[in-house]
Design an enzyme around this catalytic site. Structure first.
Site, PDB file in Angstrom:
ATOM      1  N   PHE A   2       0.858  -1.192   0.000  1.00 55.28           N
ATOM      2  CA  PHE A   2       0.000   0.000   0.000  1.00 55.28           C
ATOM      3  C   PHE A   2       0.888   1.234   0.000  1.00 55.28           C
ATOM      4  O   PHE A   2       1.646   1.467   0.933  1.00 55.28           O
ATOM      5  CB  PHE A   2      -0.958   0.059   1.193  1.00 55.28           C
ATOM      6  CG  PHE A   2      -1.854   1.261   1.105  1.00 55.28           C
ATOM      7  CD1 PHE A   2      -3.015   1.236   0.339  1.00 55.28           C
ATOM      8  CD2 PHE A   2      -1.507   2.464   1.718  1.00 55.28           C
ATOM      9  CE1 PHE A   2      -3.821   2.367   0.207  1.00 55.28           C
ATOM     10  CE2 PHE A   2      -2.316   3.596   1.588  1.00 55.28           C
ATOM     11  CZ  PHE A   2      -3.470   3.545   0.837  1.00 55.28           C
TER      12      PHE A   2
ATOM     13  N   ASP B 185       9.285   2.949   2.084  1.00 55.61           N
ATOM     14  CA  ASP B 185       8.082   3.716   2.402  1.00 55.61           C
ATOM     15  C   ASP B 185       7.811   3.549   3.897  1.00 55.61           C
ATOM     16  O   ASP B 185       7.256   2.532   4.322  1.00 55.61           O
ATOM     17  CB  ASP B 185       6.901   3.231   1.561  1.00 55.61           C
ATOM     18  CG  ASP B 185       5.626   4.022   1.867  1.00 55.61           C
ATOM     19  OD1 ASP B 185       5.585   4.719   2.911  1.00 55.61           O
ATOM     20  OD2 ASP B 185       4.670   3.938   1.070  1.00 55.61           O
TER      21      ASP B 185
ATOM     22  N   LYS C  89       2.292  11.059   7.422  1.00 58.84           N
ATOM     23  CA  LYS C  89       1.426  10.729   8.563  1.00 58.84           C
ATOM     24  C   LYS C  89       1.861  11.431   9.860  1.00 58.84           C
ATOM     25  O   LYS C  89       1.522  12.582  10.059  1.00 58.84           O
ATOM     26  CB  LYS C  89       1.336   9.209   8.714  1.00 58.84           C
ATOM     27  CG  LYS C  89       0.556   8.596   7.549  1.00 58.84           C
ATOM     28  CD  LYS C  89      -0.043   7.232   7.826  1.00 58.84           C
ATOM     29  CE  LYS C  89      -1.084   6.898   6.763  1.00 58.84           C
ATOM     30  NZ  LYS C  89      -0.716   5.837   5.876  1.00 58.84           N
TER      31      LYS C  89
HETATM   32  C1  LIG Z   1      -0.935   5.988   4.375  1.00 56.86           C
HETATM   33  C2  LIG Z   1       0.177   5.486   3.532  1.00 56.86           C
HETATM   34  C3  LIG Z   1       0.499   6.095   2.316  1.00 56.86           C
HETATM   35  C4  LIG Z   1      -0.327   7.218   1.703  1.00 56.86           C
HETATM   36  O1  LIG Z   1      -0.394   8.336   2.498  1.00 56.86           O
HETATM   37  P1  LIG Z   1      -1.572   9.423   2.227  1.00 56.86           P
HETATM   38  O2  LIG Z   1      -1.180  10.568   3.118  1.00 56.86           O
HETATM   39  O3  LIG Z   1      -2.850   8.781   2.618  1.00 56.86           O
HETATM   40  O4  LIG Z   1      -1.511   9.770   0.789  1.00 56.86           O
HETATM   41  C5  LIG Z   1       1.588   5.614   1.617  1.00 56.86           C
HETATM   42  N1  LIG Z   1       2.320   4.588   2.097  1.00 56.86           N
HETATM   43  C6  LIG Z   1       2.026   3.973   3.257  1.00 56.86           C
HETATM   44  C7  LIG Z   1       2.893   2.848   3.727  1.00 56.86           C
HETATM   45  C8  LIG Z   1       0.943   4.385   4.007  1.00 56.86           C
HETATM   46  O5  LIG Z   1       0.630   3.746   5.144  1.00 56.86           O
END
Ligand SMILES: *Cc1c(COP(=O)(O)O)cnc(C)c1O
Length: 400
Positions: free
Chosen positions: A140, A225, A254
């Site tokens: 994700f 990520d 986040k």
């Molecule tokens: C939440 C998330 C994203 C995307 O972040 P948004 O601020 O919702 O665009 C990308 N990578 C990971 C691992 C995430 O948990």
């Protein structure tokens, strides 16, 4: 207005792209949130780890208020007096050489994709338009068109084509698959250190270390990520520290916001970000003084208030207490730091959603991810007796 009215209005006017639990929250403090009727809940989702510092942290709020009275947005056409300080502090803390600020996580991912492609053509010598990025199944990384182009979630992709080419997906946690997937056109391997949305999937020990070696050997950029795993969630500032490695690009978002104001960043440990020149990437709000002031304070309290250490010790305690639960419904408890999941047996009569609804009525907020997994990721300020409270409620919910 009553709960039902709020829901009715949302359903009438809103796009139906979420399936929230039916609770209308109106206040938050630390690990707690309250609904419009004054009922209190312990938040075990933390806005998908965007409020690691706890709801409405007073020091971050103060930074937001003070900055909002001085200057909020200049665009990057001019400089502002918060940007340099944010750069310096985030690089010092994460041992990075360069940083690029954006707003959402998905934008950080998009930025990484653009940057490594350009790096591939200009530094590695990949033939024009042939760059390939390897990603993992069940990843994700966000919701933009390019990002869903390499998602393996059919629901996230269906009827959104045509998709962006140049990606290849391999099983998560498998070193041989990575070695076999790399070609002369491979510019990067992008991976979550622990797959969050997939249900807190922890790769075999040593995986990231091997990944680091293979990427170095093949001149492939390693993008981690850490938008969800970063900033204390797993008991370290960055999850890469569990394996003693450094990525080439690290994405954070986040919790960089402390839950106040969207801000994300691309951190570069080599000169990968140096490939970008004026006009090639940007964002009107990226690096604005309000975001920078909030992010600086969000990082500062994370460190000063020892939230990362607390995540490690409380995470261990939480998991060990959960493991004492002996229920025929449970397939597995797993986790690292305060990133914990309960996986139900597929044969059990309750679904993850039903259990979440039950816990909601018992004062615990958590959210299912897929049909049989529930993630528990409370703010990193949670204390031992509060974990005891959550574990007791989980027990009660399992033995109804
Ligand atoms: C939440 C998330 C994203 C995307 O972040 P948004 O601020 O919702 O665009 C990308 N990578 C990971 C691992 C995430 O948990």
């Amino acid at each position: 207005m009553r709960t039902e009215e709020f829901i009715q209005i949302e359903n009438k006017f809103g796009a139906n792209n979420y399936k929230p639990l039916d609770v209308i929250l109106s206040r938050g403090e630390g690990i707690w949130v309250w609904d419009i009727d004054g009922r209190k809940y312990l938040d075990c989702l933390s806005a998908y780890s965007a409020v690691n510092q706890g709801h409405c942290h007073p020091k971050i709020r103060q930074a937001l208020l003070e900055q909002s009275e001085k200057l909020t947005l200049t665009s990057r056409a001019f400089r502002n007096d918060q940007l340099a300080l944010f750069y310096k502090e985030v690089c010092d803390l994460t041992h990075s050489h360069k940083v690029l600020p954006m707003n959402s996580g998905a934008e950080a991912v998009e930025t990484a994709i653009k940057t490594v492609r350009k790096w591939g053509y200009e530094t590695k010598g990949v033939v024009e338009n042939k760059a390939e990025i390897i990603v993992c199944d069940n990843n994700f990384h966000g919701r933009t068109l390019s990002i869903i182009s390499f998602s393996s979630d059919e629901n996230a992709r269906q009827n959104f084509g045509p998709f962006t080419p140049g990606f290849r997906s391999i099983p998560f946690g498998d070193i041989t698959e990575l070695e076999n997937a790399i070609t002369k056109n491979t510019v990067a391997f992008m991976v979550e250190p622990i797959q969050g949305e997939a249900g807190v999937i922890i790769p075999p020990k040593g995986y990231l270390k091997k990944v680091r070696e293979i990427c170095t050997k093949n001149n492939v950029i390693l993008i981690l990520d850490e938008i969800q795993t970063g900033l204390g969630r797993t008991g370290k500032l960055l999850a890469e520290e569990h394996e003693g490695i450094q990525s080439d690009l690290t994405l954070i978002g986040k919790a960089l916001s402390g839950g106040f104001y969207p801000v994300s960043a691309i951190l570069s440990n080599e000169a990968v970000l140096g490939i970008l020149n004026p006009g090639q990437h940007g964002s009107t709000f990226g690096g604005n003084p309000l975001a920078c002031a909030v992010a600086r304070k969000a990082l500062q309290v994370l460190v000063e208030e020892k939230m990362i250490e607390n995540s490690a010790t409380m995470g261990d305690y939480f998991l060990s207490e959960l493991e004492k639960i002996d229920s025929p419904l449970i397939k597995e408890f797993r986790g690292i730091g305060l990133m914990i999941a309960i996986e139900l047996k597929k044969t059990s009569k309750v679904t993850a959603r039903q259990l979440c609804e039950k816990l909601l009525n018992m004062g615990i907020l958590c959210k299912e991810t897929h049909s049989y997994t529930i993630r528990f990721a409370p703010p990193l300020v949670i204390k031992k007796d509060e974990i005891d409270f959550v574990v007791k409620k989980i027990k009660d919910a399992l033995f109804f």
